[in-house]
Scaffold this motif. Structure first.
Motif, PDB file in Angstrom:
ATOM      1  N   ARG A  56       0.842  -1.196   0.000  1.00 10.65           N
ATOM      2  CA  ARG A  56       0.000   0.000   0.000  1.00 10.65           C
ATOM      3  C   ARG A  56       0.880   1.250   0.000  1.00 10.65           C
ATOM      4  O   ARG A  56       1.966   1.267   0.564  1.00 10.65           O
ATOM      5  N   ILE A  57       0.355   2.267  -0.648  1.00 11.99           N
ATOM      6  CA  ILE A  57       0.955   3.587  -0.573  1.00 11.99           C
ATOM      7  C   ILE A  57      -0.066   4.507   0.068  1.00 11.99           C
ATOM      8  O   ILE A  57      -1.185   4.659  -0.439  1.00 11.99           O
ATOM      9  N   LEU A  58       0.296   5.102   1.196  1.00 14.40           N
ATOM     10  CA  LEU A  58      -0.575   6.035   1.892  1.00 14.40           C
ATOM     11  C   LEU A  58      -0.150   7.448   1.544  1.00 14.40           C
ATOM     12  O   LEU A  58       1.047   7.760   1.557  1.00 14.40           O
ATOM     13  N   VAL A  59      -1.100   8.300   1.189  1.00 10.65           N
ATOM     14  CA  VAL A  59      -0.768   9.682   0.850  1.00 10.65           C
ATOM     15  C   VAL A  59      -1.671  10.622   1.637  1.00 10.65           C
ATOM     16  O   VAL A  59      -2.886  10.467   1.660  1.00 10.65           O
ATOM     17  N   LEU A  60      -1.046  11.574   2.308  1.00 15.15           N
ATOM     18  CA  LEU A  60      -1.775  12.549   3.121  1.00 15.15           C
ATOM     19  C   LEU A  60      -2.189  13.720   2.239  1.00 15.15           C
ATOM     20  O   LEU A  60      -1.352  14.338   1.579  1.00 15.15           O
ATOM     21  N   LEU A  61      -3.487  14.014   2.209  1.00 10.80           N
ATOM     22  CA  LEU A  61      -4.027  15.063   1.347  1.00 10.80           C
ATOM     23  C   LEU A  61      -4.710  16.131   2.194  1.00 10.80           C
ATOM     24  O   LEU A  61      -5.422  15.812   3.150  1.00 10.80           O
ATOM     25  N   ASP A  62      -4.495  17.407   1.813  1.00 10.08           N
ATOM     26  CA  ASP A  62      -5.125  18.490   2.564  1.00 10.08           C
ATOM     27  C   ASP A  62      -5.921  19.436   1.670  1.00 10.08           C
ATOM     28  O   ASP A  62      -6.387  20.483   2.129  1.00 10.08           O
ATOM     29  N   GLY A  63      -6.082  19.065   0.400  1.00  8.23           N
ATOM     30  CA  GLY A  63      -6.875  19.888  -0.514  1.00  8.23           C
ATOM     31  C   GLY A  63      -6.080  20.978  -1.203  1.00  8.23           C
ATOM     32  O   GLY A  63      -6.601  21.638  -2.113  1.00  8.23           O
ATOM     33  N   SER A  64      -4.835  21.207  -0.808  1.00 13.48           N
ATOM     34  CA  SER A  64      -4.028  22.244  -1.454  1.00 13.48           C
ATOM     35  C   SER A  64      -3.562  21.775  -2.835  1.00 13.48           C
ATOM     36  O   SER A  64      -3.556  20.578  -3.136  1.00 13.48           O
ATOM     37  N   ASP A 113       3.763  -0.478   4.580  1.00 14.38           N
ATOM     38  CA  ASP A 113       3.269   0.670   3.816  1.00 14.38           C
ATOM     39  C   ASP A 113       4.367   1.680   3.524  1.00 14.38           C
ATOM     40  O   ASP A 113       5.311   1.840   4.294  1.00 14.38           O
ATOM     41  N   LEU A 114       4.189   2.386   2.410  1.00 11.95           N
ATOM     42  CA  LEU A 114       4.986   3.570   2.111  1.00 11.95           C
ATOM     43  C   LEU A 114       4.082   4.775   2.321  1.00 11.95           C
ATOM     44  O   LEU A 114       3.020   4.879   1.703  1.00 11.95           O
ATOM     45  N   LEU A 115       4.487   5.678   3.205  1.00  8.62           N
ATOM     46  CA  LEU A 115       3.720   6.889   3.465  1.00  8.62           C
ATOM     47  C   LEU A 115       4.334   8.037   2.674  1.00  8.62           C
ATOM     48  O   LEU A 115       5.531   8.314   2.797  1.00  8.62           O
ATOM     49  N   VAL A 116       3.521   8.714   1.857  1.00  8.17           N
ATOM     50  CA  VAL A 116       4.004   9.807   1.017  1.00  8.17           C
ATOM     51  C   VAL A 116       3.510  11.136   1.575  1.00  8.17           C
ATOM     52  O   VAL A 116       2.308  11.330   1.783  1.00  8.17           O
ATOM     53  N   LEU A 117       4.448  12.047   1.818  1.00  6.48           N
ATOM     54  CA  LEU A 117       4.116  13.394   2.268  1.00  6.48           C
ATOM     55  C   LEU A 117       4.576  14.376   1.203  1.00  6.48           C
ATOM     56  O   LEU A 117       5.784  14.500   0.943  1.00  6.48           O
ATOM     57  N   GLY A 118       3.617  15.046   0.548  1.00  6.55           N
ATOM     58  CA  GLY A 118       3.972  16.086  -0.399  1.00  6.55           C
ATOM     59  C   GLY A 118       4.534  17.282   0.331  1.00  6.55           C
ATOM     60  O   GLY A 118       4.395  17.409   1.556  1.00  6.55           O
TER      61      GLY A 118
END
Length: 292
Positions: free
Chosen positions: A20-28, A133-138
């Motif tokens: 799984r790849i988890l990506v944190l999204l904030d709408g920006s 998991d791989l956690l992706v932070l933009g």
């Protein structure tokens, strides 16, 4: 990306955890741009994507106070912050994020889902994350301010995530260049970062360099042992020593290698020395994978 270990012969294979790849999204805009990188990664690694949108509980609590105010980002106008209007905006943001998520995943043939939760961002993400998991932070998720800073949420996730964390800059049209792994002189026995780097190099058909940040103690033996480990594992890599290198010197060395990606263990002193990780991130605009 998971750590590869060898099981004794005759050991029955255990269940393989779902990639799984988890990506944190904030709408920006920046966080939504990260979806393109995530979709490419998921397709290349045959992974499922979980998008995470967290309604920050402290923001919702502050809206309950009559004196709470918000300032328009572009207008600079101050206006009351009330719970009802904040909920409406968060609901609209969740709809937009879900639409963008689906539009980005579908063309790549990537399986994925979006979860919306309420609470403290780091706590919610850590509840969902698993070791494989791989956690992706933009970049937008690193800090609420400008520049390449690790804010409290990103720092907590880097130090506490059970799996790898990818600090991803703004999308630049793909990753090119050498994969560089950065180790402390006392991390000779910590091979996870090396294996992750080797996996990235293999996937992207890129050369691999391992830079060892040394203090002049047993350097020759360390490099010999590391070279032997790479040979044993069938990993083709160049091994170099950086004597007493600070963050800026390390960034310069990474650039000299023509790095397109950097891999570093969170056990590195970069994450214990005040301002060192931020100095490195400010000097580089490439993806940085932090391993446990």
């Amino acid at each position: 990306m998971t750590e590869m270990t060898r099981k004794p012969e005759g050991t029955p294979p255990g269940p393989v955890p779902e990639r799984r790849i988890l990506v944190l999204l904030d709408g920006s805009r920046l966080s939504l741009e990260t979806l393109e990188t995530v979709a490419d990664l998921a397709r290349a690694s045959n992974a499922r994507v979980l998008g995470i949108f967290v309604e920050e509980v402290n923001l919702l609590r502050s809206a309950g106070y009559g004196f709470a105010r918000e300032v328009g980002r572009s207008s600079g106008i101050t206006r009351p912050l009330d719970v009802e209007s904040l909920h409406r905006r968060l609901d609209a943001m969740a709809v937009n994020i879900r639409r963008a998520f689906e539009q980005m995943m579908a063309p790549h043939g990537v399986a994925g889902s979006l979860t919306t939760c309420q609470g403290k961002v780091a706590e919610q993400v850590l509840t969902l994350a698993q070791p494989a998991d791989l956690l992706v932070l933009g970049r937008a998720g690193w800090s609420g301010g400008s520049g390449a800073r690790l804010g409290s949420t990103a720092r907590a996730l880097v130090h506490q995530a059970p799996g790898d964390v990818l600090l991803c800059p703004a999308f630049t049209g793909g990753v090119a260049g050498r994969v560089v792994v950065l180790l402390n002189h006392d991390q000779g026995a910590n091979h996870r970062a090396v294996r992750v780097g080797a996996e990235l190099a293999h996937r992207n058909r890129s050369p691999l360099t391992v830079l060892v940040r040394a203090d002049g103690e047993d350097d020759r033996r360390l490099l010999t042992d590391l070279t032997a480990f790479l040979r044993q594992e069938g990993i083709a890599a160049t091994v170099k020593c950086l004597t007493g290198a600070g963050a800026i010197a390390m960034a310069r060395a990474v650039k000299v290698e023509g790095a397109g990606q950097l891999v570093v263990s969170r056990g590195s002193r970069l994450f214990s020395e005040r301002g060192a990780a931020e100095a490195l991130l400010c000097a580089l605009n490439i993806p940085v994978t932090v391993t446990p």
